[in-house]
Design an enzyme around this catalytic site. Structure first.
Site, PDB file in Angstrom:
ATOM      1  N   LYS A  35       3.577  -3.563  -6.950  1.00 39.55           N
ATOM      2  CA  LYS A  35       5.037  -3.602  -6.933  1.00 39.55           C
ATOM      3  C   LYS A  35       5.947  -3.950  -6.055  1.00 39.55           C
ATOM      4  O   LYS A  35       7.044  -4.781  -6.299  1.00 39.55           O
ATOM      5  CB  LYS A  35       5.174  -2.193  -7.171  1.00 39.55           C
ATOM      6  CG  LYS A  35       6.815  -1.565  -7.618  1.00 39.55           C
ATOM      7  CD  LYS A  35       6.991  -2.228  -9.140  1.00 39.55           C
ATOM      8  CE  LYS A  35       8.598  -1.914  -9.495  1.00 39.55           C
ATOM      9  NZ  LYS A  35       8.783  -2.931 -10.572  1.00 39.55           N
ATOM     10  N   HIS A  84       9.176 -35.347 -20.715  1.00 37.64           N
ATOM     11  CA  HIS A  84       8.693 -36.201 -19.516  1.00 37.64           C
ATOM     12  C   HIS A  84       7.453 -35.678 -18.929  1.00 37.64           C
ATOM     13  O   HIS A  84       7.321 -35.689 -17.717  1.00 37.64           O
ATOM     14  CB  HIS A  84       9.894 -36.049 -18.512  1.00 37.64           C
ATOM     15  CG  HIS A  84      11.192 -36.494 -18.773  1.00 37.64           C
ATOM     16  ND1 HIS A  84      11.464 -37.937 -19.120  1.00 37.64           N
ATOM     17  CD2 HIS A  84      12.470 -35.822 -19.299  1.00 37.64           C
ATOM     18  CE1 HIS A  84      12.777 -37.995 -19.575  1.00 37.64           C
ATOM     19  NE2 HIS A  84      13.148 -36.879 -19.634  1.00 37.64           N
ATOM     20  N   GLU A 127      11.889 -15.952 -16.460  1.00 33.63           N
ATOM     21  CA  GLU A 127      11.599 -14.542 -16.706  1.00 33.63           C
ATOM     22  C   GLU A 127      10.768 -14.153 -17.690  1.00 33.63           C
ATOM     23  O   GLU A 127       9.658 -13.462 -17.437  1.00 33.63           O
ATOM     24  CB  GLU A 127      12.922 -13.834 -16.561  1.00 33.63           C
ATOM     25  CG  GLU A 127      12.767 -12.422 -16.478  1.00 33.63           C
ATOM     26  CD  GLU A 127      12.097 -11.856 -15.438  1.00 33.63           C
ATOM     27  OE1 GLU A 127      11.768 -12.443 -14.379  1.00 33.63           O
ATOM     28  OE2 GLU A 127      11.734 -10.758 -15.448  1.00 33.63           O
ATOM     29  N   CYS A 180       0.982  -1.229   0.024  1.00 34.13           N
ATOM     30  CA  CYS A 180       0.010   0.061  -0.065  1.00 34.13           C
ATOM     31  C   CYS A 180       1.034   1.294   0.082  1.00 34.13           C
ATOM     32  O   CYS A 180       2.079   0.980   0.141  1.00 34.13           O
ATOM     33  CB  CYS A 180      -0.904   0.249   1.078  1.00 34.13           C
ATOM     34  SG  CYS A 180      -1.714  -1.380   1.638  1.00 34.13           S
ATOM     35  N   ARG A 199       1.729   1.134  -6.246  1.00 36.69           N
ATOM     36  CA  ARG A 199       2.019   0.328  -5.003  1.00 36.69           C
ATOM     37  C   ARG A 199       0.854  -0.610  -4.454  1.00 36.69           C
ATOM     38  O   ARG A 199       0.741  -1.499  -3.754  1.00 36.69           O
ATOM     39  CB  ARG A 199       2.446   1.210  -3.742  1.00 36.69           C
ATOM     40  CG  ARG A 199       3.516   1.987  -3.731  1.00 36.69           C
ATOM     41  CD  ARG A 199       4.454   1.361  -3.200  1.00 36.69           C
ATOM     42  NE  ARG A 199       4.682   1.104  -1.935  1.00 36.69           N
ATOM     43  CZ  ARG A 199       5.278   0.526  -0.872  1.00 36.69           C
ATOM     44  NH1 ARG A 199       6.612   0.174  -1.383  1.00 36.69           N
ATOM     45  NH2 ARG A 199       5.101   0.044   0.189  1.00 36.69           N
ATOM     46  N   GLU A 225       2.243 -12.251 -15.869  1.00 29.59           N
ATOM     47  CA  GLU A 225       1.801 -10.806 -15.030  1.00 29.59           C
ATOM     48  C   GLU A 225       0.970  -9.957 -15.896  1.00 29.59           C
ATOM     49  O   GLU A 225       0.209  -9.402 -15.207  1.00 29.59           O
ATOM     50  CB  GLU A 225       3.259 -10.146 -14.764  1.00 29.59           C
ATOM     51  CG  GLU A 225       3.848 -10.742 -13.661  1.00 29.59           C
ATOM     52  CD  GLU A 225       5.190  -9.892 -13.298  1.00 29.59           C
ATOM     53  OE1 GLU A 225       5.542  -9.455 -12.244  1.00 29.59           O
ATOM     54  OE2 GLU A 225       6.251  -9.507 -14.122  1.00 29.59           O
ATOM     55  N   TRP A 234      -3.842  -1.908  -1.285  1.00 31.73           N
ATOM     56  CA  TRP A 234      -3.778  -3.432  -1.723  1.00 31.73           C
ATOM     57  C   TRP A 234      -4.227  -4.374  -0.859  1.00 31.73           C
ATOM     58  O   TRP A 234      -3.541  -4.658   0.260  1.00 31.73           O
ATOM     59  CB  TRP A 234      -2.462  -3.722  -2.445  1.00 31.73           C
ATOM     60  CG  TRP A 234      -2.113  -4.824  -3.167  1.00 31.73           C
ATOM     61  CD1 TRP A 234      -2.331  -4.737  -4.478  1.00 31.73           C
ATOM     62  CD2 TRP A 234      -1.675  -6.073  -2.563  1.00 31.73           C
ATOM     63  NE1 TRP A 234      -1.936  -6.213  -4.756  1.00 31.73           N
ATOM     64  CE2 TRP A 234      -1.784  -6.932  -3.903  1.00 31.73           C
ATOM     65  CE3 TRP A 234      -1.382  -6.471  -1.400  1.00 31.73           C
ATOM     66  CZ2 TRP A 234      -1.304  -8.165  -3.795  1.00 31.73           C
ATOM     67  CZ3 TRP A 234      -1.039  -8.004  -1.315  1.00 31.73           C
ATOM     68  CH2 TRP A 234      -1.137  -8.822  -2.751  1.00 31.73           C
ATOM     69  N   ASN A 292       0.362   0.654   6.542  1.00 32.40           N
ATOM     70  CA  ASN A 292       0.915  -0.504   5.588  1.00 32.40           C
ATOM     71  C   ASN A 292       1.412  -1.759   6.447  1.00 32.40           C
ATOM     72  O   ASN A 292       2.037  -1.470   7.311  1.00 32.40           O
ATOM     73  CB  ASN A 292       2.063  -0.014   4.682  1.00 32.40           C
ATOM     74  CG  ASN A 292       1.768   1.120   3.791  1.00 32.40           C
ATOM     75  OD1 ASN A 292       0.535   1.168   3.419  1.00 32.40           O
ATOM     76  ND2 ASN A 292       2.842   1.576   2.799  1.00 32.40           N
ATOM     77  N   GLY A 293       1.399  -2.788   6.186  1.00 24.31           N
ATOM     78  CA  GLY A 293       1.745  -3.893   6.672  1.00 24.31           C
ATOM     79  C   GLY A 293       0.562  -4.778   7.044  1.00 24.31           C
ATOM     80  O   GLY A 293      -0.763  -4.520   6.623  1.00 24.31           O
ATOM     81  N   LYS A 306       6.978 -12.434 -17.132  1.00 21.00           N
ATOM     82  CA  LYS A 306       6.660 -11.355 -17.845  1.00 21.00           C
ATOM     83  C   LYS A 306       5.079 -11.505 -18.392  1.00 21.00           C
ATOM     84  O   LYS A 306       4.097 -10.666 -18.471  1.00 21.00           O
ATOM     85  CB  LYS A 306       7.349 -10.802 -18.787  1.00 21.00           C
ATOM     86  CG  LYS A 306       8.663 -10.185 -18.211  1.00 21.00           C
ATOM     87  CD  LYS A 306       8.636  -8.902 -17.508  1.00 21.00           C
ATOM     88  CE  LYS A 306       8.410  -9.025 -15.850  1.00 21.00           C
ATOM     89  NZ  LYS A 306       9.187  -9.309 -14.975  1.00 21.00           N
TER      90      LYS A 306
HETATM   91  C1  G6P Z   1       6.705  -8.490  -6.535  1.00 18.40           C
HETATM   92  C2  G6P Z   1       6.696  -7.655  -7.870  1.00 18.40           C
HETATM   93  C3  G6P Z   1       7.851  -8.286  -8.698  1.00 18.40           C
HETATM   94  C4  G6P Z   1       9.248  -8.447  -7.953  1.00 18.40           C
HETATM   95  C5  G6P Z   1       8.939  -8.955  -6.801  1.00 18.40           C
HETATM   96  C6  G6P Z   1      10.158  -8.865  -6.012  1.00 18.40           C
HETATM   97  O1  G6P Z   1       6.090  -9.639  -6.887  1.00 18.40           O
HETATM   98  O2  G6P Z   1       5.466  -7.734  -8.507  1.00 18.40           O
HETATM   99  O3  G6P Z   1       8.064  -7.607  -9.996  1.00 18.40           O
HETATM  100  O4  G6P Z   1       9.895  -9.099  -8.712  1.00 18.40           O
HETATM  101  O5  G6P Z   1       7.957  -8.117  -5.977  1.00 18.40           O
HETATM  102  O6  G6P Z   1      10.460  -7.455  -5.645  1.00 18.40           O
HETATM  103  P1  G6P Z   1      11.698  -6.718  -5.226  1.00 18.40           P
HETATM  104  O7  G6P Z   1      11.600  -5.288  -4.900  1.00 18.40           O
HETATM  105  O8  G6P Z   1      12.307  -7.520  -3.905  1.00 18.40           O
HETATM  106  O9  G6P Z   1      12.815  -7.094  -6.175  1.00 18.40           O
END
Ligand code: G6P
Length: 608
Positions: A603, A505, A482, A2, A27, A489, A74, A100-101, A486
């Site tokens: 994020k 397999h 990765e 948040c 956020r 996501e 969030w 937050n938290g 992407k």
């Molecule tokens: C969230 C984000 C990802 C990111 C991950 C780790 O899941 O959506 O994009 O890779 O956190 O975040 P950090 O800030 O620790 O790299």
């Protein structure tokens, strides 16, 4: 996850707060709210959904005052709704807070308050905190904080306003970040720097359990025991432009396009390009430490974890040093065996991911050296690690990480070369040659970005597909992971990364007419193997694209090739990820997805 922002000063606070929230929307974005001290009374507006709903509400039903706090949420406790949105106020409407938290013992605390006759209106853990403040309030908010904070288990960053001191914001933190900014126009609090950067570049980072009492012309800090403390501010020199879209349709596209510069900046930070020499003072391990190491463990979450996988593979291969990569969320609970001469690199773009912070603390507690590969100076991870390996990527706003990933992988490549050299596995000449290869990457990345139309066109034909396989071997498998992340996501297409040799397999059963298979083929010594794996998919109806440089005729015969500029295999994944990022972007665009703020994601994940 948040976002928090607050202002107290001589001006109307609403504009400051709404602007700050706009910058924090990445956020968390399922609801937002604002509380303002209006002529000695607290006025609150909250709205479910995107921030524009709150802005409309404030326009229809204005608030005016010089002290206030705001929040973008969030959801963790309680569904996204107007009622569950922050700020929350106590039953007497005298105190308002943003949080937050997660308060882990909120259920028990809530039951206790309910038994004392206090009625709750929301389902949130945050309301428990504000009701506790009101219940234990005597004559001063600072004392109340000292009374209540020890009762709270879990994590929090809190911003509090109190009718008894209408021009003051109180704030504190444990496990979630919070900063205080000083400016001529008044003082501010926020969960993240971009929220207040427009007004303040002199930032105080609150340490765990410190409290700040923020007034229009003064900021006082206290430690956990109630002692007054003097803190130094840090000057933040980020370019404000960096937090804007700059004419790109989305932050993600802007950040993809920034990669050549990010690679060049990060490289310059670590390498003296004239001498083709690594800047020793930037590296975490001295020659004797590097030689004494028995193991290097890398730890991260999400994209950072994928960068770590790439790093551990390169460190093992180049430096012949045992290296592993763990997910932070697993590491903290797996009771890890930590070797005597083991060192750690924790990887985090934000420096605030809860699981990664916990892993860092665990590694530190074992007595090992811990370096942080991080993009935010002043973040918890950057501050707590023994050494910061800074990624010079600038603020990353889109939820899906692109440029931060590239910068992380690049730093890990430099680290692998450095360790290999220090451990006698690379000669001076070989090191220089490796660095020269890295130095050529920004220009090659630039050239690759020019292929965007081709990828856009491909996406326009494929965007309705139901599933995609991303396959590869060795470094290419980590690259595939990765690339698949992407895609899922932001385009919400079911995407699975598989080690190409494992296809037969099990997953081959899922390949049918038209199934899209993206094959990563940057590793030449296994290119023939890849060609066979691709053929296995193709004869079952798969449509295959191979991504790599200098493809063999065998590969060309079985797949459409997206060709990369010629590049050293060890570093090729850093280029190959770019078309994969663009591919995910254009698939998501075609499907009308909310690219910068994908559903259900945030994020930075500051809760477990
Ligand atoms: C969230 C984000 C990802 C990111 C991950 C780790 O899941 O959506 O994009 O890779 O956190 O975040 P950090 O800030 O620790 O790299």
């Amino acid at each position: 996850m948040c976002g928090i922002v607050g202002y107290t000063g001589q001006k109307d606070c609403v504009e400051f707060i709404l602007k700050g929230l706009t910058r924090l929307e990445y956020r968390g974005y399922d609801s937002a709210g604002i509380a303002v001290m209006e002529k000695g009374r607290i006025g609150v507006r909250k709205a479910k959904g995107r921030l524009k709903n709150l802005k409309n509400l404030v326009e229809d039903n204005p608030l005016k005052g010089r002290t206030g706090i705001g929040h973008t949420r969030w959801a963790t406790h309680g569904e996204p709704s107007d009622i569950n949105a922050h700020p929350h106020v106590d039953v007497n409407h005298q105190i308002a807070i943003v949080h937050n938290g997660i308060i882990e013992n909120s259920y028990v605390l809530r039951r206790g308050l309910e038994q004392k006759g206090i009625r709750f209106i929301s389902e949130t853990d945050t309301e428990v905190v504000v009701q506790l403040f009101a219940y234990y309030y005597k004559d001063d908010m600072l004392n109340t904080l000292y009374r209540v904070l020890p009762m709270l288990e879990g994590s929090f960053a809190l911003g509090v306003i109190d009718q008894h001191r209408p021009d003051t914001i109180y704030c504190t933190r444990k496990g979630s970040p919070l900063i205080v900014g000083e400016s001529k126009e008044g003082n501010l609090i926020a969960s993240d720097i971009p929220a207040i950067l427009e007004y303040s570049r002199d930032i105080y980072f609150l340490e765990e359990m410190e409290i700040a009492v923020v007034e229009p012309a003064a900021i006082r800090f206290y430690d956990e025991m109630g002692n007054f403390i003097k803190k130094e501010s840090s000057h933040i020199d980020w370019d404000m432009e960096a937090a804007e879209k700059d004419g790109y349709a989305h932050f993600m596209l802007k950040e993809i396009y920034q990669q050549p510069k990010v690679l060049a900046d990060t490289l310059n930070h670590y390498v003296d390009l004239e001498k083709m020499a690594i800047r020793r003072e930037m590296m975490p391990f001295s020659p004797s430490e590097a030689q004494a190491l028995d193991k290097l463990t890398l730890i991260g979450c999400g994209t950072a974890y994928h960068a770590g996988l790439m790093g551990q593979s390169l460190v093992s291969r180049l430096a012949r040093l045992q290296s592993e990569c763990d997910m932070a969320s697993e590491f903290r609970y797996k009771d890890p065996i930590i070797e005597k001469n083991e060192a750690f690199v924790v990887i985090s773009q934000s420096g605030e991911t809860a699981d990664t912070i916990a892993a860092l603390r665990l590694a530190k507690a074992s007595g090992s050296k811990v370096a942080a590969l991080c993009n935010v100076i002043g973040s918890t991870i950057a501050r707590e690690a023994h050494q910061l390996l800074y990624t010079v990527a600038g603020p990353e706003i889109a939820v899906a990480s692109t440029k931060a990933y590239s910068a992380q992988v690049l730093v890990l490549m430099i680290l692998a070369l450095d360790l290999a050299h220090l451990r006698g596995r690379l000669s001076d000449e070989e090191l220089k040659a490796g660095l020269a290869e890295l130095a050529a990457l920004p220009q090659k990345a630039e050239a690759l970005l020019e292929q965007k139309e081709h990828i856009q066109y491909f996406a326009s034909r494929q965007f309705n597909c139901k599933k995609i396989f991303f396959i590869g071997r060795l470094l290419d498998f980590y690259l595939a992971m990765e690339a698949a992340l992407k895609q899922k996501e932001i385009s919400y297409i079911h995407s699975e990364a598989y080690s190409a040799g494992e296809l037969k397999h099990g997953p081959l059963a899922l390949i049918e007419e038209g199934t899209l298979v993206m094959a990563m083929t940057t590793q030449h010594h296994v290119m023939d193997k890849m060609a066979s794996n691709i053929q296995e998919a193709r004869v079952r109806g798969g449509t295959v694209v191979a991504v790599g440089s200098s493809p063999t005729p065998e590969l060309r015969a079985v797949a459409e090739v997206w060709e990369l500029p010629p590049v050293d295999d060890r570093f090729a994944p850093l280029l190959a990820i770019i078309p994969m990022q663009l591919f995910a972007y254009y698939m998501a665009l075609q499907r009308g997805c909310d690219i910068d703020k994908p559903r259900n994601l945030a994020k930075s994940v500051t809760v477990e």
